[in-house]
Design an enzyme around this catalytic site. Structure first.
Site, PDB file in Angstrom:
ATOM      1  N   TYR A   1     -13.371  17.606 -17.174  1.00 38.06           N
ATOM      2  CA  TYR A   1     -14.495  15.732 -17.399  1.00 38.06           C
ATOM      3  C   TYR A   1     -15.736  15.779 -17.129  1.00 38.06           C
ATOM      4  CZ  TYR A   1     -14.596  10.345 -16.598  1.00 38.06           C
ATOM      5  OH  TYR A   1     -14.726   9.332 -16.339  1.00 38.06           O
TER       6      TYR A   1
ATOM      7  N   ARG B   1       0.374  -1.710  -0.465  1.00 35.26           N
ATOM      8  CA  ARG B   1       0.014   0.303  -0.324  1.00 35.26           C
ATOM      9  C   ARG B   1       0.964   0.903   0.134  1.00 35.26           C
ATOM     10  NH1 ARG B   1      -2.045   1.514   4.392  1.00 35.26           N
ATOM     11  NH2 ARG B   1      -2.611  -0.629   5.516  1.00 35.26           N
TER      12      ARG B   1
HETATM   13  C1  LIG Z   1     -11.168   9.865 -17.717  1.00 35.52           C
HETATM   14  C2  LIG Z   1     -10.681  11.168 -17.580  1.00 35.52           C
HETATM   15  C3  LIG Z   1     -10.421  11.457 -16.170  1.00 35.52           C
HETATM   16  C4  LIG Z   1     -10.817   9.851 -14.858  1.00 35.52           C
HETATM   17  O1  LIG Z   1     -10.260   9.255 -14.957  1.00 35.52           O
HETATM   18  P1  LIG Z   1     -10.572   7.498 -14.579  1.00 35.52           P
HETATM   19  O2  LIG Z   1      -9.619   6.904 -14.831  1.00 35.52           O
HETATM   20  O3  LIG Z   1     -11.487   7.273 -15.802  1.00 35.52           O
HETATM   21  O4  LIG Z   1     -11.063   7.572 -13.362  1.00 35.52           O
HETATM   22  C5  LIG Z   1     -10.337  12.455 -15.584  1.00 35.52           C
HETATM   23  N1  LIG Z   1      -9.605  13.472 -16.720  1.00 35.52           N
HETATM   24  C6  LIG Z   1     -10.067  13.029 -17.724  1.00 35.52           C
HETATM   25  C7  LIG Z   1      -9.563  14.354 -18.549  1.00 35.52           C
HETATM   26  C8  LIG Z   1     -10.820  12.066 -18.313  1.00 35.52           C
HETATM   27  O5  LIG Z   1     -10.541  12.132 -19.382  1.00 35.52           O
END
Ligand SMILES: *Cc1c(COP(=O)(O)O)cnc(C)c1O
Length: 385
Positions: free
Chosen positions: A101, A49
């Protein structure tokens, strides 16, 4: 001596492999714990961890790619951003860009605010930021280009504001990857990645990264990952390491394909507009030329109607209708019902994310085949109507 990015993807400087029988591929240390050589002594690893050799190797590669002091690998991009929020206290104020996002917006709206953070959403121009900074402002959080509307933010300009005031500038660099852009070099303090996307590159493994520009930030984040426990497991770390080896050629090919698709889409009468920062007509084109080494392979386009947009999704075959981005496969996404489904309607309207907007993550197939697939889909949809 500065090493080119594509070389850094494959070779780490000062890499000692002598313990691993000369293995060219870094070993997977599938172990939860590590035996101590004696009381008060450690091999440098105690418990996975806290740290694991395979994860550490990956973290060193990502830190080197982003020119950071340290990088931390998490089980997903969202796990990384959730851990990042632990840097703040109730009452702290964050300015975040309004076009982010969808999952990040959901986190800020539903978790961070509940935990007492005060969040202001803005179109993050320098003026807007200056007008909204308060005594308790601790960080600015942006993506550039933004998702999915491809707005470009001048990182250096914003960093001049934040540096003067001791505010952290956090940049999610997922869309361009470290191959095309290095926000820390432009004055950012922390870089975020969804490693699920371009870094992994194969749509097969989730991961996330936080890259720190200082030991102060790195130490705080190390305490958080150790305490909250979302470190990336050894096998997934190895898959991302393998993906990164081809980051350079994947980014180049995907960008080349993106330019070709942008050109084709621009010629279709059903396409109202194509949003791609590589176009000289894109308002952020000049800023990107200054701060990035490329324009990436994310393309957003608006078609004539909601019905047309939805029919295209039903008619593409080679191009897959799926969430996510940054993999070798070309994917088409419908932001209103997928990535941005949880974003408030007014916010969507304000950002221009309508029911006629589609987003493409261009992959590395032959551009000719991708265009053929679109061409057939467009013709079939027109015949239907
Ligand atoms: C997909 C994405 C995330 C989140 O990532 P995950 O790996 O799906 O949890 C954050 N920021 C951007 C710009 C993304 O495209």
């Amino acid at each position: 001596m500065s090493t080119e990015v594509s070389t850094k993807c494959i070779h780490l400087e000062n890499d000692s492999r002598e313990n691993f029988y000369g293995a060219v591929s870094y070993p997977i240390f599938q172990t939860a714990t590590f035996a101590h050589p004696g009381v008060g002594r450690s091999t440098g690893f105690d418990y996975s961890r806290l740290q694991n050799p395979t994860r550490e190797h990956l973290e060193k590669v990502v830190a080197a790619l982003e020119n950071g002091v340290d990088a931390l690998a998490f089980t997903s991009g969202m796990a990384a951003i959730a851990a990042l929020m632990e840097l703040f206290q109730p009452g702290d104020h964050l300015i975040v860009d309004s076009d982010l996002y969808g999952g990040t917006i959901r986190l800020f709206d539903n978790i961070s605010e509940k935990n007492g953070l005060e969040i202001t959403r803005l179109d993050c121009s320098a003026e807007a930021i200056l007008n909204n900074i308060k005594p308790n402002t601790k960080a600015i959080y942006i993506e550039t280009p933004t998702n999915p509307m491809m707005n470009v933010i001048d990182i250096q300009k914003i960093s001049r504001i934040t540096k003067e005031r001791g505010i952290w500038l956090i940049v999610d660099n997922t869309f361009l990857s470290p191959y095309f852009q290095n926000p820390l070099d432009l004055g950012a303090d922390i870089v975020v990645h969804s490693g699920t996307k371009y870094l992994g590159g194969h749509n097969d493994t989730l991961s996330g990264f936080l890259v720190a520009s200082s030991t102060e930030i790195s130490e705080k984040l190390r305490f958080i990952i150790k305490t909250t426990g979302a470190g990336l497991p050894p096998f997934d770390s190895w898959l991302i390491l393998r993906g990164i080896k081809t980051l350079g050629i994947r980014m180049e090919k995907a960008q080349e394909n993106a330019f070709k698709l942008v050109h084709w889409l621009g010629q279709q009468e059903e396409v109202k507009r194509v949003i791609y920062p590589g176009l000289t007509t894109h308002p952020g084109h000049e800023i990107m030329k200054k701060q990035s080494r490329g324009f990436g392979a994310m393309v957003t386009f608006e078609v004539c109607s909601k019905e047309f947009a939805q029919s295209i999704l039903n008619h593409v075959r080679l191009i897959q209708f799926a969430e996510s981005l940054g993999g070798v496969e070309t994917l088409i996404t419908y932001p209103v019902t997928q990535t941005h489904a949880d974003v408030a309607k007014e916010q969507l309207e304000k950002n221009g994310i309508t029911e006629s907007v589609l987003r493409l993550s261009v992959g590395i197939e032959s551009a000719k085949d991708l265009i053929q697939d679109f061409d057939r889909a467009f013709r079939e949809v027109k015949q239907e109507n």
